[in-house]
Structure formats: structure tokens, C-alpha cells
Motif scaffolding. Sequence first.
Motif, PDB file in Angstrom:
ATOM      1  N   GLN A  21      34.253  11.222 -36.532  1.00 31.89           N
ATOM      2  CA  GLN A  21      33.176  10.590 -37.316  1.00 31.89           C
ATOM      3  C   GLN A  21      33.731   9.414 -38.121  1.00 31.89           C
ATOM      4  OE1 GLN A  21      30.163  11.129 -36.850  1.00 31.89           O
ATOM      5  NE2 GLN A  21      29.762  13.270 -36.367  1.00 31.89           N
ATOM      6  N   HIS A  25      32.915   5.390 -38.155  1.00 31.32           N
ATOM      7  CA  HIS A  25      32.334   4.892 -39.411  1.00 31.32           C
ATOM      8  C   HIS A  25      33.470   4.286 -40.246  1.00 31.32           C
ATOM      9  CE1 HIS A  25      29.357   7.728 -37.913  1.00 31.32           C
ATOM     10  NE2 HIS A  25      28.477   6.964 -38.516  1.00 31.32           N
ATOM     11  N   THR A 114      17.592  10.639 -41.969  1.00 29.49           N
ATOM     12  CA  THR A 114      18.970  10.320 -41.565  1.00 29.49           C
ATOM     13  C   THR A 114      19.755  11.590 -41.230  1.00 29.49           C
ATOM     14  OG1 THR A 114      19.738  10.427 -43.839  1.00 29.49           O
ATOM     15  CG2 THR A 114      19.032   8.254 -43.051  1.00 29.49           C
ATOM     16  N   GLU A 116      20.554  13.081 -38.635  1.00 28.23           N
ATOM     17  CA  GLU A 116      21.506  13.034 -37.514  1.00 28.23           C
ATOM     18  C   GLU A 116      22.686  12.100 -37.799  1.00 28.23           C
ATOM     19  OE1 GLU A 116      21.469  14.651 -34.523  1.00 28.23           O
ATOM     20  OE2 GLU A 116      19.656  15.767 -34.986  1.00 28.23           O
ATOM     21  N   ASN A 117      22.620  11.373 -38.900  1.00 31.83           N
ATOM     22  CA  ASN A 117      23.675  10.376 -39.181  1.00 31.83           C
ATOM     23  C   ASN A 117      24.796  10.965 -40.026  1.00 31.83           C
ATOM     24  OD1 ASN A 117      21.752   8.842 -38.025  1.00 31.83           O
ATOM     25  ND2 ASN A 117      21.314   7.591 -39.822  1.00 31.83           N
ATOM     26  N   ASP A 119      26.743  10.583 -43.023  1.00 32.32           N
ATOM     27  CA  ASP A 119      26.583   9.834 -44.271  1.00 32.32           C
ATOM     28  C   ASP A 119      27.094  10.673 -45.450  1.00 32.32           C
ATOM     29  OD1 ASP A 119      25.866   8.340 -46.420  1.00 32.32           O
ATOM     30  OD2 ASP A 119      23.704   8.629 -46.193  1.00 32.32           O
ATOM     31  N   ARG A 180      25.804  12.094 -27.280  1.00 33.30           N
ATOM     32  CA  ARG A 180      25.398  12.603 -28.599  1.00 33.30           C
ATOM     33  C   ARG A 180      25.354  14.136 -28.636  1.00 33.30           C
ATOM     34  NH1 ARG A 180      23.232   9.410 -32.680  1.00 33.30           N
ATOM     35  NH2 ARG A 180      22.116  10.630 -34.237  1.00 33.30           N
TER      36      ARG A 180
END
Length: 199
Positions: A21, A25, A114, A116-117, A119, A180
Motif C-alpha cells: 500500500q 501511495h 472512500t 476501498e481506498n 487513507d 484489486r
Amino acid sequence: MTFLLAGHITTSISTSWALYQLAHHPHEQDLLREELVRAFPEKSKFNPTFDEINSLEYLNCVVKEALRLTPPAPDIQRVNNKDVVLDGHFIPKNTTLMIPIAALQRLPSIWGSTAENFDPNRWLDPSLIKKVNNYYYLPFHTGIRSCIGNKLALNEFKILLSMLVRNFVFRPVEGIQIDRDRIGKVDQHVELMVSKVET
Ligand code: HEM
């Protein structure tokens, strides 16, 4: 033997997917490294105490977020030892019930659009913290048979991830894309580009 098995693969899977991840990111990876550099300016002296590692706010958010999106135990089973009615549904004794940890931890009704993101900052939002309880966030499960290694695991995970991110930069390998629905899977091979942090 139980400790060895339950305690080894879980932490290594969590760390691998957290690095995946962070590789995808880079901004979040840089934020984490900045926090680590502030806390441990000299790489060679990285030897955090319990209090030091747990005082790192962004690291805590990254770890919570990685365990939310890619929990190493994505679902677990329980068998009811008596007849019960759950939400209007009769469930006879000895039924195998699946608790879908990964799905609960991505419910848009709780985690928002959000969900699924990746963050980590969501964990700094007080309105989310109010909503989240152990019905919706349970990487270590909950109740009397929950993970006995929970606290050890969190510290191990934080120290391992910090050491890696303090010393290396992780980037995706060009041309390699994981579907995904394979992200977070236990048997998925993860490849990343690694370069050394010089200072
Ligand atoms: C990120 C790391 C870890 C995660 C996400 C995790 C998650 C879990 C979950 C969800 C369960 C419940 C499984 C079930 O009931 O079917 C569990 C049980 C267990 N875990 Fe962990 N675990 C982690 C690390 C560890 C470590 C480091 C140890 C020990 C050194 C450990 C020891 C155990 C044991 C002994 C059980 C069985 C407890 C019982 O049945 O009463 N785990 N873990």
C-alpha cells in the motif's frame, strides 16, 4: 507451536501488504518516513522503546489502515452452541457462521465513499472514531477467543514497518499490477522495487 504459526504468518502478511500500500501511495510513505526521521534522526540508533514506537501518530494510522484494508485473517468461523434468532433470522444450534472481517472493514455505510481506498488520515477524523467499534473493525477479532497476541503483534508490526520504511524506499514494479480483488490475499506474491535511504 500455536504461537509460532498464529504469530508468524499474520505479522508477515500484514507487513507485506502495508508495504504494498505504501509503495502505491508515495505521499503517505513520505509522511511516514518524515515522522520516523523526526523521531529517530540517526538511522543507526533506531532502537525504539514501547512508549516511543506507540507515540508515533502517523505510524499508528498506517498500521490501523493496513489492518483494515488487508487483514491477514479476512474471515473467521464460529459455531453456535444453541438455537438463536439474529436480526429476525432463526439459526439452529451447530450452524457454522462466517464473520466477514474484511467485508465489514470496507462497509461504505461506516467507512464512507472512500472505504476501498488506503487513507491513513481517516484515523485522525473524530467523527469516524465515534462510529467505529468492534462490530466493524476487528482485525484481531473480538471477545474471549480473540487474538491473544494482539498487543505483541501491533508492536512487532510497528517496529518492523518502521525499520523498513526508515531505511528503504518502496515503489511498485513497473508493469506488475495486482488485481484489486487479489490485494490482501494470503497466497498472492508481492513484488516491490526497493532503494536505500541514504541519511
Ligand atoms: C497482525 C498480526 C495478527 C493478527 C491480525 C491476528 C489475528 C487473529 C485473529 C483474527 C484471531 C482469531 C482467529 C479465530 O478465532 O478463528 C487470532 C487468534 C490467535 N492469535 Fe493472532 N493475530 C496476529 C498476530 C498474532 C501473534 C503475534 C500471536 C502470538 C505470538 C498470535 C496468537 C494467536 C493465538 C494463540 C490465537 C488463538 C486464540 C484462541 O483461540 O483463544 N497472533 N489472531
